[in-house]
Design an enzyme around this catalytic site. Structure first.
Site, short mmCIF file in Angstrom:
data_model
loop_
_atom_site.label_atom_id
_atom_site.label_comp_id
_atom_site.label_asym_id
_atom_site.label_seq_id
_atom_site.Cartn_x
_atom_site.Cartn_y
_atom_site.Cartn_z
N GLU A 155 10.50 0.73 10.05
CA GLU A 155 11.47 1.79 9.82
C GLU A 155 10.73 3.08 10.12
O GLU A 155 9.86 3.48 9.36
CB GLU A 155 11.98 1.72 8.38
CG GLU A 155 13.33 2.38 8.20
CD GLU A 155 13.20 3.82 7.80
OE1 GLU A 155 13.15 4.66 8.73
OE2 GLU A 155 13.15 4.11 6.61
N LYS B 93 0.85 -1.20 0.00
CA LYS B 93 0.00 0.00 0.00
C LYS B 93 0.88 1.24 0.00
O LYS B 93 1.69 1.45 0.91
CB LYS B 93 -0.93 0.05 1.21
CG LYS B 93 -1.93 1.19 1.10
CD LYS B 93 -2.60 1.58 2.40
CE LYS B 93 -1.79 2.55 3.23
NZ LYS B 93 -1.71 3.92 2.65
N CYS C 254 13.39 10.55 6.89
CA CYS C 254 13.39 10.05 8.27
C CYS C 254 14.80 10.10 8.87
O CYS C 254 14.95 10.26 10.07
CB CYS C 254 12.84 8.63 8.32
SG CYS C 254 13.48 7.61 7.00
N GLY D 73 7.24 4.47 8.27
CA GLY D 73 6.36 5.60 8.56
C GLY D 73 6.62 6.12 9.96
O GLY D 73 7.73 6.00 10.48
N SER D 74 5.57 6.67 10.57
CA SER D 74 5.77 7.33 11.85
C SER D 74 5.91 6.31 12.99
O SER D 74 5.41 5.19 12.91
CB SER D 74 4.59 8.26 12.14
OG SER D 74 3.44 7.49 12.45
N THR D 75 6.58 6.74 14.05
CA THR D 75 6.77 5.90 15.22
C THR D 75 5.43 5.56 15.86
O THR D 75 5.21 4.44 16.32
CB THR D 75 7.70 6.61 16.23
OG1 THR D 75 8.98 6.74 15.61
CG2 THR D 75 7.84 5.82 17.52
N GLU D 76 4.53 6.54 15.83
CA GLU D 76 3.20 6.34 16.43
C GLU D 76 2.45 5.17 15.76
O GLU D 76 1.95 4.26 16.43
CB GLU D 76 2.43 7.65 16.24
CG GLU D 76 1.10 7.74 16.93
CD GLU D 76 0.33 8.96 16.43
OE1 GLU D 76 0.92 9.80 15.72
OE2 GLU D 76 -0.86 9.04 16.75
N GLU E 121 10.43 15.12 15.82
CA GLU E 121 10.68 14.99 14.39
C GLU E 121 9.71 15.91 13.65
O GLU E 121 8.50 15.73 13.73
CB GLU E 121 10.47 13.54 13.92
CG GLU E 121 10.78 13.39 12.45
CD GLU E 121 10.59 11.96 11.93
OE1 GLU E 121 9.59 11.33 12.30
OE2 GLU E 121 11.45 11.51 11.16
N GLY F 241 3.80 2.88 13.83
CA GLY F 241 4.62 1.67 13.99
C GLY F 241 4.33 0.97 15.30
O GLY F 241 4.23 -0.26 15.38
#
Lengths: 492, 307
Positions: free
Chosen positions: A270, A196, A304, A248-251, A401, A253
């Site tokens: 990542e 996606k 990133c 993508g974002s840590t949130e 970030e 992830g």
């Protein structure tokens, strides 16, 4: 210039102010559909509902894309499972390699068109999509094509086997390149894929699907479902997926990792970063300045691994700031399709709003803003490249970030302090070290908790080099021999 | 000595040795080389490049006749075309300065001469200075000297410095370009150091090469030198000129050098007063490109004069 003064010659040519004319990359020969659903089982398929994706430099709609439903995701996963069982797992590895080489060559053949589309949909300068994204995307396919029939030698003679179906979710900052990073190793290792793309940048994935058709890749080996985060969630939570790869974002992830706990699915993440770019006083300063610029303004800072925290040895702080100010004045911000543009458009309105909020926080928290004095286009999402001085580690611009062209300048006194400050972040993706002294470079590098460390360079990528994070920047590696591991079962 | 907040400070300056990163400087030079210069900007750049040329002949076989031909070309690169400027200077060996001076009289084109035992620099100082003085007396507006690479490579930097300073003195009203012969210094670190040394000793221009040693001018070497000029300007507010020489043969190359100056130093240096290109065949390629901009097609080299 000593004491003498030359009298200027009076020629028309010597008139000051040499301005470059616009040098727009022509879009005449690029073609794409007005509407795309998904790409499933080797064919473009319709979707139930659609959303529009725009060109962030003009805010005009480029095309519509399917909003993948749970049912459409299920069709795609079933197609991938069929592709795995019927074709891909039956092929001798050397045949898989042939497909990958073919895809790599087709990427090169279509490079110009793909670069233009990447720039139109993503907002990045054409010189970057042309000179970085496309060559690297092809390089990843070439590189992993080479591994496809040598996997039994990759891990000390251990037997290896593919995992099955990989569900992959990628971000909007390097749409085609991230697709290549994910698809090439998955296919080389014998897996099939449902991917996606990000909802703001799905266009080049659809062109990549055309390349898969042109390469005659068996149906179902790679499937694309379009859509937003809901589609991504349906994909990673699908019961017949064996492996999830997310960038993508840590949130997000973190949410994925929670959802996958106990499912037996493999996972690589990542995620975000707040990279430290460390400048020692013995660095080659003019080149370090270029490294700082590349570190934070490459791809509008939508990277990133961006070097968003500049750590400068205090003794050269003023000199660095003066040079940085001068260099900022020569940055060319504007139409991403202009071959002379250095910094293009911010990818979306939402991202622009976030960046502008942080510019406000910077001043609010007491830092001093230095913005590039360049004119900005009247429409589209643009922001002046910026650095802040007087930043303390506690400031929001130093800790969070931002994912934009915003640099926080801080100082250190000794290598020990540089290491401590660089590591004082929940992230651990990248770092840069600038010094003319090799021993210092390696001593500092060995103490940094970051997955990628550049010595006297920044934001350089290579298919042979593993990329990935420490701490909250994720786990798993992409690129290099290590990039095979997330897609293989290693049986001792 | 200076006074800060009532405290007397000494005039001590730390050593000027600064590193250059070879990989990064070459990457930056290559990146600047990808600028796309089109239409009016290209035309303006080509004209500017013509006006910046030091049209050069430095052969043992040079004669007054050859030099007069060259001077005619320098003054009117394309006869009948008043929109095309004259070159910045004509550059010759000292015995031909008088011939060039006479041929160029009243044209505004400067006479530049190489001196100080060009190209090797292997001679004693008194004789070098004598040559410089005689050449200026003969009418040279500009002297292109070579640094003593023997002394430089032996680490006798004071000798190199003193020789440049003495040559500035001997030049009197003439301008001094200091040739580093970067092809013999080889590393960017040494090029940077030699540039700083030459500027500190009073050079009006720093110049890459004699044209007799390969490699001559390159984009990365020029970038390193421009960065030293920039740093000097930031520190002192004083401008120093730059002249890459040797190996610049095409209009495309010339435009790359102009882009580099434009983006490293800025507008103030975009004039023949501060930037020169030491070249010979380059001029005809610039003229062919200018004619192409006018006619829409390339004309044959047979329409362009020698030299």
């Amino acid at each position: 210039m000593a004491t003498k003064k030359q009298t200027p010659k009076t020629t028309a040519a010597a008139a000051p102010g040499w301005k470059y004319e616009p040098a727009l990359e022509s879009t005449d020969h690029v073609r794409f559909e007005k509407r795309y659903g998904h790409f499933i089982d080797g064919k473009f398929t319709a979707a139930k509902s659609y959303f529009g994706a725009i060109n962030p430099a003009t805010e005009e709609q480029l095309a519509e894309f399917g909003q993948g439903s749970a049912a459409e995701v299920d069709t795609a996963v079933k197609s991938a499972r069929r592709g795995y069982e019927k074709y891909w797992s039956k092929l001798p590895p050397s045949e898989r390699a042939k497909y990958l080489y073919r895809i790599a060559r087709l990427l090169q053949e279509h490079a110009r068109e793909l670069a233009i589309l990447e720039t139109m949909n993503g907002g990045k300068p054409i010189k970057e999509s042309r000179d970085v994204d496309l060559p690297l995307a092809a390089a990843h396919f070439f590189y992993y094509a080479g591994w496809a029939d040598k996997l039994q030698y990759a891990f000390g003679g251990a037997q290896v086997a593919p995992l099955g179906v990989a569900g992959q979710v990628i971000p909007w900052n390097f749409p085609l390149l991230m697709a290549a990073w994910k698809i090439a190793p998955a296919l080389a290792c014998g897996n099939t894929v449902v991917l996606k793309a990000a909802e703001t940048t799905p266009l080049t994935a659809m062109k990549l699907a055309e390349i898969f058709q042109e390469a005659d890749l068996p149906p179902g080996v790679v499937n694309f479902v379009n859509g937003d985060g809901r589609t991504g969630a349906a994909l990673v939570n699908h019961p017949d997926i064996n492996k999830v790869a997310f960038t993508g974002s840590t949130e997000v992830g973190r949410a994925i990792q929670k959802q996958l706990a106990g499912t037996g699915k493999r996972l690589t993440l990542e995620l975000g970063g707040k990279g430290a770019n460390i400048i020692f006083d013995d660095a080659a300063l003019d080149q370090a300045i270029e490294g700082i610029i590349t570190g934070i303004f490459f791809n509008q800072g939508h990277v990133c691994c961006a070097g968003s925290r500049l750590l400068v040895q205090e003794s050269i702080h003023d000199e660095v700031v003066r040079r940085l100010t001068h260099r900022l004045s020569t940055l060319r911000v504007g139409n991403p399709l202009d071959k002379n543009t250095d910094v293009g458009a911010i990818n979306s309105r939402a991202q622009l709003d976030k960046i502008e909020a942080y510019l406000g926080y910077g001043v609010e928290d007491g830092a001093v803003r230095h913005a590039a004095p360049c004119p900005l286009p009247g429409r589209g999402f643009f922001v002046a490249p910026t650095f802040f001085t007087g930043v303390a580690p506690a400031h929001r611009i130093a800790a969070d970030e931002i994912f934009g062209p915003v640099l926080s300048v801080m100082t250190f006194r000794t290598p020990e302090e540089a290491v401590a400050k660089a590591n004082a972040t929940p992230y651990g993706l990248s770092a840069g070290i600038w010094t003319d002294k090799g021993s210092k470079l390696f001593a500092v590098a060995s103490q940094l908790k970051a997955g990628v460390i550049w010595g006297n360079s920044f934001n350089r990528f290579d298919a042979t080099s593993p990329f990935g994070g420490f701490k909250e920047s994720g786990f798993g590696r992409e690129g290099g021999r290590q990039g095979l591991l997330p897609y293989l079962e290693v049986r001792g | 000595m200076s006074v800060h907040n009532g405290v007397v400070r000494s005039a001590y300056h730390p050593p000027a040795w600064k590193a250059v990163d070879a990989v990064a400087v070459e990457a930056r030079a290559a990146a600047l080389g990808t600028r796309s210069i089109k239409k009016a900007a290209k035309l303006q750049g080509l004209l500017l490049a013509v006006s910046m040329i030091d049209l050069t002949t430095l052969e043992g076989a040079d004669t007054p006749g050859k030099v007069r031909d060259l001077c005619a070309k320098a003054m009117r690169p394309l006869p009948g075309r008043s929109d095309i400027p004259s070159t910045g200077a004509v550059c010759v060996y000292p015995p031909l300065v008088a011939v060039a001076k006479e041929a160029l009289a009243g044209s505004g084109v400067k006479v530049a001469a190489v001196a100080t035992y060009f190209p090797s620099g292997q001679g004693d100082l008194a004789m070098k200075l004598d040559e410089v003085r005689r050449t200026v007396e003969a009418g040279a507006d500009e002297i292109d000297m070579v640094i003593d690479r023997r002394a430089f490579l032996m680490g006798d930097y004071a000798k190199v410095f003193d020789e440049i300073a003495a040559t500035v003195e001997a030049c009197g009203p003439a301008h001094l370009k200091v040739i580093l012969e970067t092809g013999e210094l080889q590393t960017y670190d040494k090029v940077r150091f030699a540039s700083q040394l030459a500027i500190d000793a009073g050079a009006h221009f720093i110049k890459t090469s004699t044209g007799k040693v390969q490699p001559a001018a390159t984009l990365p070497v020029t970038l390193v030198m421009l960065e030293v000029i920039r740093e000097h300007y930031f520190k002192t507010g004083k401008m120093v000129g730059m002249k890459p020489a040797g190996g610049i043969r095409t209009a495309k190359d010339a435009l790359k050098y102009l882009v580099m100056v434009n983006e490293t130093l800025g507008d103030a240096w975009m004039s023949p007063d501060w930037f020169r290109l030491g070249a010979s065949v380059l001029l005809n390629d610039l003229l062919m490109q200018l004619e192409k901009e006018r006619l829409g097609a390339y004309d044959s080299l047979r329409y362009h004069t020698l030299g």
